[in-house]
Design a protein around this motif. Structure first.
Motif, PDB file in Angstrom:
ATOM      1  N   VAL A  32       2.609   6.763   8.537  1.00 46.77           N
ATOM      2  CA  VAL A  32       4.085   6.171   7.938  1.00 46.77           C
ATOM      3  C   VAL A  32       4.789   6.991   8.369  1.00 46.77           C
ATOM      4  N   CYS A  35       9.480   4.342   4.753  1.00 50.11           N
ATOM      5  CA  CYS A  35       8.990   3.388   3.813  1.00 50.11           C
ATOM      6  C   CYS A  35      10.299   3.255   2.889  1.00 50.11           C
ATOM      7  N   GLY A  58       4.713   1.401  -2.746  1.00 50.49           N
ATOM      8  CA  GLY A  58       5.539   1.485  -1.405  1.00 50.49           C
ATOM      9  C   GLY A  58       4.852   0.557  -0.596  1.00 50.49           C
ATOM     10  N   HIS A  59       5.857  -0.464  -0.183  1.00 47.39           N
ATOM     11  CA  HIS A  59       5.313  -1.746   0.652  1.00 47.39           C
ATOM     12  C   HIS A  59       6.172  -2.341   1.607  1.00 47.39           C
ATOM     13  N   GLU A  60       7.226  -1.286   2.061  1.00 45.02           N
ATOM     14  CA  GLU A  60       8.233  -1.590   2.836  1.00 45.02           C
ATOM     15  C   GLU A  60       8.080  -0.573   4.131  1.00 45.02           C
ATOM     16  N   PHE A  61       7.264  -0.777   5.029  1.00 44.77           N
ATOM     17  CA  PHE A  61       6.796   0.670   5.726  1.00 44.77           C
ATOM     18  C   PHE A  61       6.997   0.185   7.377  1.00 44.77           C
ATOM     19  N   THR A  81       5.331  -2.383  12.199  1.00 45.10           N
ATOM     20  CA  THR A  81       5.344  -2.894  10.944  1.00 45.10           C
ATOM     21  C   THR A  81       4.600  -3.701  10.592  1.00 45.10           C
ATOM     22  N   ALA A 115       2.423   2.527   0.615  1.00 46.48           N
ATOM     23  CA  ALA A 115       2.876   3.546   1.853  1.00 46.48           C
ATOM     24  C   ALA A 115       3.927   4.622   1.096  1.00 46.48           C
ATOM     25  N   ALA A 142      11.841  -0.125   8.048  1.00 51.49           N
ATOM     26  CA  ALA A 142      11.338  -0.031   6.684  1.00 51.49           C
ATOM     27  C   ALA A 142      12.511  -0.889   5.910  1.00 51.49           C
ATOM     28  N   GLY A 145      11.743  -4.376   5.510  1.00 51.51           N
ATOM     29  CA  GLY A 145      10.869  -4.243   4.279  1.00 51.51           C
ATOM     30  C   GLY A 145      10.670  -5.758   3.752  1.00 51.51           C
TER      31      GLY A 145
END
Length: 343
Positions: A32, A35, A58-61, A81, A115, A142, A145
């Motif tokens: 990663v 994020c 964390g989910h915007e990676f 991504t 993430a 990110a 996201g």
């Protein structure tokens, strides 16, 4: 690897050493590189989403492929991504082009480890992974996201926004400001509405045609010559839901982007006065499938959509709790991106 660990609702978040993720046979593991810190993560930290503890949010990676499963065609070293909704890729909904309603979807940072960590496993990567153009940095990817991709689908797919139309955006946080930038790039006009001075200032700086406080939302009808064609509830609370509906003109379209939680999950709906009498349309939405990313990335590559002004800070894992605490009071504006994962 190092990861930011959540042990209790609203508990302290500590950077700890944990085991590396296993690589799915149909997926990849990525290193990663960036994020985003999203209000949906804040929902999790404050107990809005039930997760098994200890937990990695964390989910915007975005990152670089470091390991590839035997049934996956991706290559080590690819910059990628992926949507925050990882679909199975094989069910009827996925085959029909609707991966965000996949019945067996998996959301990193919610259903399992996310993430806010040095490494992340991505399942069904041939279906879910999105190759990043060289011109798109990890921090910008990110920032896409869930907020920019969500705003994109809300306006382009669900609302079918046309050039010259008026968009009212209720809540100028990350997703609201993303909707503002996208709407302007598509030739629409925007009224931004937010209670915080910092968010209103940022909406002005990013090109909003008008900026209002929530108590002034009734002025949308005068400013737009009859009401917005499209309205976005970017916050997901009862007050913004109703204000968003009321800001629409006849035959207007509302898209529910903000995720309602707690007492806001069920709200009164002025069905006769607004929906029936004004013939309004109400659209729900959540996420964007991988196949729909290229059109959005093309706008960024060509410079038609500049997301750099959204990013207000690049931070370390250990700074995430500070951002969450500011979200408690809806303070601040813009997007914070984790780019340092060693502390």
């Amino acid at each position: 690897m190092k990861a930011l660990m959540m042990h209790a609702v609203r508990g302290p978040l500590n950077v700890e050493e944990v085991a590396d993720p296993d690589c799915p046979t149909d997926g990849v593991v990525i290193e990663v590189e960036a994020c985003g810190v999203c209000r949906s993560d804040h929902h999790t930290w404050t107990g809005g989403d039930a997760v098994a503890m200890p937990h990695i949010m964390g989910h915007e990676f975005a990152g670089v492929v470091s390991e590839v499963g035997r049934d996956c065609a991706l290559s080590v070293g690819q910059r990628i991504t992926a949507p925050f909704i990882l679909a199975c890729g094989t069910c009827a909904d996925c085959a029909a082009g609707h991966p965000t309603i996949c019945a067996t979807q998996y959301c990193p940072g919610f259903h399992g480890p996310g993430a806010f960590a040095e490494r992340l496993a991505i399942r069904a990567a041939d279906f879910n992974a999105v190759a990043l153009p060289d011109a798109v940095g990890f921090d910008i990817a990110a920032a896409l996201g869930c907020r920019v991709t969500t705003a994109w689908r809300a306006l382009v797919d669900r609302a079918a926004l046309a050039p010259g139309e008026w968009v009212a955006i209720h809540g100028c946080g990350g997703v609201g400001l993303s909707a503002l930038l996208i709407a302007k790039a598509l030739g629409a006009r925007v009224v931004g509405i937010d209670p915080t001075p910092a968010a209103r200032d940022m909406a002005r700086a990013l090109g909003a045609d008008h900026v209002l406080e929530p108590g002034e939302a009734a002025a949308v009808h005068d400013l737009t010559g009859g009401g917005a064609h499209v309205s976005i509830d970017a916050l997901g609370i009862a007050a913004t839901f109703e204000a968003s509906l009321r800001s629409l003109r006849k035959l207007g379209r509302q898209v529910q982007v903000g995720m309602p939680t707690g007492a806001h999950e069920t709200v009164p709906l002025p069905l006769l006065e607004l929906v029936y009498a004004r013939q309004l349309s109400l659209h729900g939405m959540r996420g964007l499938g991988a196949a729909e990313f290229p059109a959005l990335l093309a706008l960024i590559e060509t410079g038609q959509l500049d997301l750099a002004p959204l990013i207000v800070d690049r931070i370390a894992l250990s700074d995430v709790q500070r951002v969450f605490e500011r979200m408690d009071s809806f303070a601040g504006a813009g997007v914070h991106i984790v780019t340092r994962f060693d502390a």
